[in-house]
Design a protein around this motif. Sequence first.
Motif, PDB file in Angstrom:
ATOM      1  N   ASP A 238       0.864  -1.174   0.000  1.00 49.06           N
ATOM      2  CA  ASP A 238       0.000   0.000   0.000  1.00 49.06           C
ATOM      3  C   ASP A 238       0.904   1.229   0.000  1.00 49.06           C
ATOM      4  O   ASP A 238       1.073   1.901   0.998  1.00 49.06           O
ATOM      5  N   GLN A 239       1.508   1.497  -1.154  1.00 47.40           N
ATOM      6  CA  GLN A 239       2.500   2.551  -1.258  1.00 47.40           C
ATOM      7  C   GLN A 239       2.551   3.031  -2.701  1.00 47.40           C
ATOM      8  O   GLN A 239       2.384   2.242  -3.628  1.00 47.40           O
ATOM      9  N   LEU A 240       2.763   4.328  -2.898  1.00 48.25           N
ATOM     10  CA  LEU A 240       2.844   4.865  -4.253  1.00 48.25           C
ATOM     11  C   LEU A 240       4.083   4.324  -4.954  1.00 48.25           C
ATOM     12  O   LEU A 240       5.175   4.314  -4.394  1.00 48.25           O
ATOM     13  N   PHE A 241       3.902   3.880  -6.191  1.00 49.79           N
ATOM     14  CA  PHE A 241       5.000   3.369  -7.021  1.00 49.79           C
ATOM     15  C   PHE A 241       5.801   2.263  -6.316  1.00 49.79           C
ATOM     16  O   PHE A 241       7.021   2.254  -6.340  1.00 49.79           O
ATOM     17  N   ALA A 242       5.081   1.318  -5.693  1.00 46.28           N
ATOM     18  CA  ALA A 242       5.776   0.218  -5.014  1.00 46.28           C
ATOM     19  C   ALA A 242       6.500  -0.665  -6.026  1.00 46.28           C
ATOM     20  O   ALA A 242       7.563  -1.203  -5.748  1.00 46.28           O
ATOM     21  N   THR A 243       5.897  -0.826  -7.222  1.00 54.13           N
ATOM     22  CA  THR A 243       6.541  -1.647  -8.257  1.00 54.13           C
ATOM     23  C   THR A 243       6.692  -0.821  -9.527  1.00 54.13           C
ATOM     24  O   THR A 243       5.776  -0.120  -9.937  1.00 54.13           O
ATOM     25  N   LEU A 244       7.855  -0.929 -10.151  1.00 49.87           N
ATOM     26  CA  LEU A 244       8.141  -0.161 -11.368  1.00 49.87           C
ATOM     27  C   LEU A 244       8.327  -1.053 -12.579  1.00 49.87           C
ATOM     28  O   LEU A 244       8.168  -0.622 -13.710  1.00 49.87           O
ATOM     29  N   ASP A 245       8.719  -2.294 -12.352  1.00 46.22           N
ATOM     30  CA  ASP A 245       9.074  -3.175 -13.461  1.00 46.22           C
ATOM     31  C   ASP A 245       7.878  -4.027 -13.869  1.00 46.22           C
ATOM     32  O   ASP A 245       7.161  -4.560 -13.026  1.00 46.22           O
ATOM     33  N   SER A 246       7.662  -4.147 -15.184  1.00 44.06           N
ATOM     34  CA  SER A 246       6.531  -4.941 -15.655  1.00 44.06           C
ATOM     35  C   SER A 246       6.769  -6.419 -15.365  1.00 44.06           C
ATOM     36  O   SER A 246       7.902  -6.902 -15.390  1.00 44.06           O
ATOM     37  N   THR A 247       5.690  -7.117 -15.051  1.00 45.24           N
ATOM     38  CA  THR A 247       5.737  -8.546 -14.756  1.00 45.24           C
ATOM     39  C   THR A 247       4.698  -9.239 -15.611  1.00 45.24           C
ATOM     40  O   THR A 247       3.536  -8.823 -15.637  1.00 45.24           O
ATOM     41  N   THR A 248       5.101 -10.294 -16.339  1.00 45.88           N
ATOM     42  CA  THR A 248       4.175 -11.031 -17.197  1.00 45.88           C
ATOM     43  C   THR A 248       3.995 -12.449 -16.671  1.00 45.88           C
ATOM     44  O   THR A 248       4.974 -13.118 -16.336  1.00 45.88           O
ATOM     45  N   ARG A 249       2.749 -12.873 -16.595  1.00 42.96           N
ATOM     46  CA  ARG A 249       2.420 -14.224 -16.155  1.00 42.96           C
ATOM     47  C   ARG A 249       1.455 -14.867 -17.150  1.00 42.96           C
ATOM     48  O   ARG A 249       0.589 -14.193 -17.703  1.00 42.96           O
ATOM     49  N   LYS A 250       1.619 -16.187 -17.372  1.00 46.12           N
ATOM     50  CA  LYS A 250       0.664 -16.928 -18.197  1.00 46.12           C
ATOM     51  C   LYS A 250      -0.548 -17.284 -17.340  1.00 46.12           C
ATOM     52  O   LYS A 250      -0.436 -17.485 -16.132  1.00 46.12           O
ATOM     53  N   TYR A 251      -1.694 -17.371 -18.012  1.00 47.84           N
ATOM     54  CA  TYR A 251      -2.906 -17.749 -17.295  1.00 47.84           C
ATOM     55  C   TYR A 251      -3.792 -18.528 -18.257  1.00 47.84           C
ATOM     56  O   TYR A 251      -3.897 -18.191 -19.442  1.00 47.84           O
ATOM     57  N   GLU A 252      -4.412 -19.594 -17.759  1.00 49.35           N
ATOM     58  CA  GLU A 252      -5.301 -20.402 -18.596  1.00 49.35           C
ATOM     59  C   GLU A 252      -6.746 -20.074 -18.256  1.00 49.35           C
ATOM     60  O   GLU A 252      -7.193 -20.240 -17.115  1.00 49.35           O
ATOM     61  N   LEU A 253      -7.491 -19.602 -19.270  1.00 52.52           N
ATOM     62  CA  LEU A 253      -8.901 -19.299 -19.084  1.00 52.52           C
ATOM     63  C   LEU A 253      -9.689 -20.601 -18.933  1.00 52.52           C
ATOM     64  O   LEU A 253      -9.207 -21.674 -19.321  1.00 52.52           O
ATOM     65  N   PRO A 254     -10.897 -20.545 -18.363  1.00 51.35           N
ATOM     66  CA  PRO A 254     -11.682 -21.764 -18.121  1.00 51.35           C
ATOM     67  C   PRO A 254     -11.875 -22.635 -19.357  1.00 51.35           C
ATOM     68  O   PRO A 254     -11.929 -23.861 -19.253  1.00 51.35           O
ATOM     69  N   GLU A 255     -11.969 -21.999 -20.552  1.00 52.31           N
ATOM     70  CA  GLU A 255     -12.184 -22.803 -21.759  1.00 52.31           C
ATOM     71  C   GLU A 255     -10.905 -23.424 -22.288  1.00 52.31           C
ATOM     72  O   GLU A 255     -10.902 -24.094 -23.325  1.00 52.31           O
ATOM     73  N   GLY A 256      -9.776 -23.205 -21.576  1.00 56.51           N
ATOM     74  CA  GLY A 256      -8.517 -23.837 -21.974  1.00 56.51           C
ATOM     75  C   GLY A 256      -7.567 -22.926 -22.725  1.00 56.51           C
ATOM     76  O   GLY A 256      -6.419 -23.290 -22.968  1.00 56.51           O
ATOM     77  N   ARG A 257      -8.001 -21.719 -23.096  1.00 52.36           N
ATOM     78  CA  ARG A 257      -7.143 -20.798 -23.828  1.00 52.36           C
ATOM     79  C   ARG A 257      -6.088 -20.199 -22.893  1.00 52.36           C
ATOM     80  O   ARG A 257      -6.403 -19.746 -21.789  1.00 52.36           O
ATOM     81  N   GLU A 258      -4.834 -20.175 -23.355  1.00 49.53           N
ATOM     82  CA  GLU A 258      -3.768 -19.534 -22.583  1.00 49.53           C
ATOM     83  C   GLU A 258      -3.673 -18.069 -22.975  1.00 49.53           C
ATOM     84  O   GLU A 258      -3.720 -17.727 -24.157  1.00 49.53           O
ATOM     85  N   ILE A 259      -3.534 -17.205 -21.973  1.00 49.99           N
ATOM     86  CA  ILE A 259      -3.326 -15.779 -22.228  1.00 49.99           C
ATOM     87  C   ILE A 259      -2.139 -15.324 -21.391  1.00 49.99           C
ATOM     88  O   ILE A 259      -1.646 -16.060 -20.532  1.00 49.99           O
ATOM     89  N   THR A 260      -1.662 -14.101 -21.655  1.00 49.05           N
ATOM     90  CA  THR A 260      -0.644 -13.507 -20.789  1.00 49.05           C
ATOM     91  C   THR A 260      -1.244 -12.285 -20.099  1.00 49.05           C
ATOM     92  O   THR A 260      -2.036 -11.545 -20.685  1.00 49.05           O
TER      93      THR A 260
END
Length: 429
Positions: A238-260
């Motif tokens: 709970d702080q202004l600008f706590a994170t500066l670097d982008s973070t990418t994660r994979k995620y699988e939607l319920p129908e099986g499609r993978e997204i980022t």
Amino acid sequence: MSRFDLKDTAEPIERAVLVGVDRGDPLWSVDESLAELARLANTAGAEVVAVTSQRLDAPNPRTFVGSGKAEEVAQLCRAHAADVAIFDDELSPSQQSNLEKIVPRDVKVIDRTALILDIFALHATTKEGRLQVRLAQNQYLLPRLRGMWAHLASNRMGGGVGSRFGEGESQLEVDRRMVRKRITSIKRELKELADNRQLQRKSRYESGMFRVALAGYTNAGKSSLLNALTGADVLSYDQLFATLDSTTRKYELPEGREITLTDTVGFIQKLPTTLVEAFKSTLDEVVGADLVLHVVDASSPQFEAQISAVEDVLGQIGAQKVSRVLVFNKVDLLTPEELSALTARHADAVFVSAQERTGIDQLISRISWIAASQDEVLDIVVPYERGDIVSLAHERCRIVSESFEEDGTHLTVQAPASCAGLFEPFRRA
């Protein structure tokens, strides 16, 4: 005192006087803007001891505020033993220099831009993040070298808030030629890192994976939402600008499609243009997305103004045409009446609490629906020797039907637009 006694090595907390100008902005009142500046000052490690403002149609070209108000700022600094005077708008080099002649000699004069750069210097953790901050700092410093020499020579800058420029290097040794050389060098390093990032991004693009970026005002809860969606362990404070670097994660939607899903740096009103430019390679994650989740802190009394500030930055980076969904986070902090009024006013938005994990299923359903709406239904026959294409269809598409025929595998697929072209050669005539 014994030579074995422990000594406190922590830096003393600096005392700050905040100064604002009221121009009658209907979205951001001067009090609200100064309240945000106080949060920024606290994030940088300062204690706000006094706040003052002045109603002006336009800033004074010499001292930003009027001469009488400048003297009042000096008196406030003396009365409260302040270490730094922080102005809520960017000062020109001459305005800063003139103000430094009015306030006590041991008081630093900085502006909102320098304060934000200072916070970014504190929070940058990756090599790219630190380089981006150093680039923005040097671009900010370059036109101010002449005005800064005097107070640097008298050690006015000292340490602490607003002085984390050059990561410990003596600013007395810096001249314009050296700063320009440093800017060129940093840009070269950033280009190499950006090229590597672009290769990773290109790989994701070519995979046909649907790309979602989280954007929003700083402290809206983007990292918390990413964690709630993916089970990731991205830093969330709970702080202004706590994170500066982008973070990418994979995620699988319920129908099986993978997204980022990509978390990006937070925005703020009056975001320095030097920072927008320096963080361009990171912000490209937003421009290159198929969908932007614009995350809003529903509990903030300023959320409408914050939405406007984020939209302004999205316009600056060329992301106006990217589809987006307004996601109101922290709805657990609202009363039932407040939530009802908010849903009536923003009927197309999604309402969630990343903390309580409420509304997450509705958000996932909205992402799935938008991803599917951009799909193309294809009827294809894939020769048996091209099992790689069949595998790709199962990984990246929704399989409507599948059968095995004499000349190959017959598939009806719902394919994302980004990878539909890969199946074009196998379309059934």
